[in-house]
Design an enzyme around this catalytic site. Structure first.
Site, PDB file in Angstrom:
ATOM      1  CG  ASP A  33      -1.632   1.318   1.412  1.00  0.00           C
ATOM      2  OD1 ASP A  33      -2.435   1.686   0.533  1.00  0.00           O
ATOM      3  OD2 ASP A  33      -1.356   1.999   2.420  1.00  0.00           O
ATOM      4  CG  ASP A  72       2.247  -0.102   5.252  1.00  0.00           C
ATOM      5  OD1 ASP A  72       2.115  -0.254   4.019  1.00  0.00           O
ATOM      6  OD2 ASP A  72       1.337   0.346   5.969  1.00  0.00           O
ATOM      7  CE1 TYR A 101      -5.666   4.219   2.484  1.00  0.00           C
ATOM      8  CE2 TYR A 101      -4.594   2.351   3.554  1.00  0.00           C
ATOM      9  CZ  TYR A 101      -4.535   3.493   2.760  1.00  0.00           C
ATOM     10  OH  TYR A 101      -3.325   3.892   2.234  1.00  0.00           O
ATOM     11  CD  GLU A 127       3.087   5.670   4.838  1.00  0.00           C
ATOM     12  OE1 GLU A 127       3.226   4.439   4.829  1.00  0.00           O
ATOM     13  OE2 GLU A 127       2.429   6.275   5.711  1.00  0.00           O
TER      14      GLU A 127
END
Length: 619
Positions: free
Chosen positions: A163, A166, A323, A570
């Site tokens: 994703d 990570d 999410y 990120e």
């Protein structure tokens, strides 16, 4: 002695003739006049003229045809002259130095597009192909789904994409990313081709859809569960529970268990996955076998989404934390639209354009996030997608009422993006605050830039110069200008002169929150906690994760290039999918527009059903 007169009369030759020379001369003159008194045949002429005075022929016999000698000579002469001139020109061309016409350099959007696609190569999980072109990545997580803690074999879930920074595979945002990529290819395949990236982006999409077909029984017509996630990110148990968030490891070195999360009531997830497979089936329509496989899988997921209602994040755990899904009604509109385009089945269009479904999805009540397309809220994308249908096919009754509403709402949303209106704030540097100052803003900005450019191209293709915002008329150039200013901000035209796309320009984040990029590939396997020293290091990442769009600046245009602060540094595949879509829409010199027809390849011709007759009049 008598001989035959060659001219037809008797000739007496007397050897004893003693006539004088004058007499003989007079006799010969008499013979000449006699000879000229009648025409001579060719044989006679040849005798008279002799071999040295043969008469020239006026025609040349070529065997099958006779041509005038004069024409023949001129023709041969012209051919020889033309051959000489052509040879001379060829010689000159060969000798004179050549000045090649160089193609113009690629624009910034095309250059950034090529880099942004590479990010997906860096996010691949499973056994990587040889041409992956990211040297510091290798095959990883080759046992995903094959066994749980008890050792029982479940299913093959190898592949797909990680994703973000990570190594979790969250299927909800991943499905949205694949849908966005497919949408961009359907609309702008010619631009991808011009950039030399069409095959690349199609390979990226197929890597995702191949994986999704593993997450449920794609050969069945009916299913009762689907895989929602692989890996774990819950850190409530502390570092004693090794997982994808408590550990900082290269994906290639992961040795801890990666649990599989399944759901049986997840309409939002299933409908989004259906949208991903349906849109991809249009991308791969020339591969009939694979396209049909995708359509069948999408139909199976759609039936599951409609039959077993619920949100995938209602069960809590990671989905709700990272999410969380607010509803599934918007996925029904979005997924229904894609199912219609993929199949031409009007039952999907009837559902997607049903007023009650639109109401449940929030089409009529607005809200602070109205008009903001994201991995959670698909309504704005669905409205633009269905406005396309009204602009180019105009299906009429019974869809017209809702489609007209969506068209009007799309116009209002586009107005809200313009700097002349106050629907959304902007930073001093000009970045629109679609998430109202909350962290990680860029993923929303790129989606809006894509929609604005796409809608302007829709209007241009429909020969419509612009649209109204209240009493004021705005040209389609205003939408493109909005998109350009936002993408330019992301590419470095901002107060910090910072490019938020890694590898683009000279000044970009060097401490990206990404496990694989932050740990050197030095044949040393760092365990779960062994990688912390790389996470906490002040040094730049040893690997440049090219094309990654980081989370972005704060509401004051501030940015902290700190690896441990994921709100700044990120990247995510959902964010990069929107970036890719916006970049390809803006790329090129403006001469190449949308592909009007490919999306309608499965849609039958429109024959609008007439409305029902009015009720009988009663006095």
């Amino acid at each position: 002695m008598y001989g035959r007169d060659p001219w037809g009369g008797p000739l007496e030759i007397n050897t004893t003739d003693s006539a004088t020379d004058d007499d003989r001369s007079r006799n010969l003159n008499d013979f000449d006049r006699a000879a000229l008194s009648r025409p001579l045949d060719e044989t006679q002429q040849s005798w008279l003229l002799g071999p040295g005075e043969e008469k020239k022929k006026k025609y040349v016999d070529l065997g099958c045809i006779s041509v005038s000698r004069k024409i023949f000579v001129w023709t041969v002469g012209l051919i020889l002259a033309a051959g000489f001139i052509a040879g001379f020109i060829a010689l000159i061309v060969k000798i004179v130095p050549r000045h090649h016409k160089h193609t113009p350099p690629a624009d910034n959007y095309t250059l950034a597009l090529q880099k942004a696609l590479i990010f997906f190569n860096a996010q691949k999980s499973g056994k990587l192909p040889k041409h992956n072109n990211v040297s510091w990545r290798g095959s990883s997580c080759l046992n995903d789904g094959k066994s749980d803690k008890s050792g029982a074999v479940l299913k093959d879930l190898v592949g797909g994409y990680y994703d973000a920074g990570d190594t979790i595979k969250f299927h909800f945002p991943k499905a949205f990313a694949m849908t966005m990529l497919s949408w961009s290819v359907i609309e702008y395949s010619a631009k991808y081709e011009a950039a030399g990236e069409l095959n690349h982006v199609k390979e990226i999409i197929k890597w995702g859809t191949d994986y999704f077909l593993k997450t449920f029984n794609s050969t069945a017509d009916t299913i009762n569960q689907v895989v929602a996630q692989v890996g774990k990110g819950d850190t409530s148990g502390g570092t004693s529970d090794p997982n994808d968030h408590t550990c900082w490891m290269r994906p290639e070195d992961i040795d801890y268990p990666r649990p599989v999360t399944e759901c049986s009531s997840c309409s939002d997830l299933a409908a989004e996955m259906a949208a991903a497979l349906a849109s991809a089936s249009i991308v791969f329509k020339d591969n009939k076998v694979y396209s049909k496989k995708l359509v069948h899988g999408a139909a199976t997921l759609w039936k599951f989404a409609r039959d077993q209602r619920g949100t995938y994040s209602a069960a809590g755990a990671d989905a709700a934390t990272f999410y969380n899904s607010s509803m599934y009604w918007d996925e029904f509109v979005w997924g229904g639209a894609w199912m219609y385009y993929a199949t031409g089945n009007q039952s999907y269009l009837y559902l997607a354009s049903h007023p009650k479904l639109a109401k449940h999805a929030g089409a009529f009540w607005g809200g602070p996030d109205y008009g903001v397309l994201s991995w959670d809220n698909k309504l704005t994308g669905a409205q633009v997608l269905l406005t396309r249908l009204r602009l180019f096919l105009s299906p009429g009754y019974p869809y017209e009422e809702t489609l007209k509403t969506f068209h009007n709402q799309t116009s209002i949303i586009m107005c809200s993006y313009l700097p002349y209106f106050s629907s959304f704030n902007r930073t001093k540097g000009g970045l629109i605050q679609l998430n109202h100052g909350r962290p990680q803003p860029l993923q929303y900005v790129v989606n809006a830039a894509f929609l604005a450019t796409l809608y302007s191209d829709y209007l241009d293709a429909a020969d419509t110069p612009g649209w109204y915002c209240g009493p004021n008329f705005y040209s389609t150039n205003e939408l493109r200008k909005f998109a350009q200013t936002q993408i330019d901000y992301i590419l470095g035209k901002n107060p910090r002169k910072m490019s938020y796309v890694v590898g683009f320009g000279d000044h970009y984040p060097k401490h990206v929150h990404h496990r694989g990029a932050s740990i050197p590939k030095n044949k040393v396997k760092y365990n779960c906690k062994g990688g912390y020293k790389w996470r906490d290091s002040k040094k730049p990442n040893p690997h440049t994760i090219i094309g990654a769009m980081v989370a972005g600046p704060d509401k004051n245009d501030g940015f902290h290039d700190v690896r441990t602060n994921y709100n700044y540094t990120e990247p995510t595949i959902a964010g990069n999918a929107g970036l890719v879509a916006a970049l390809v829409a803006l790329s090129g010199d403006g001469s190449t527009k949308i592909d009007k027809n490919t999306i309608f390849s499965a849609v039958p011709p429109m024959f609008p059903t007439p409305p029902p007759p009015p009720a009988p009049w009663k006095p």
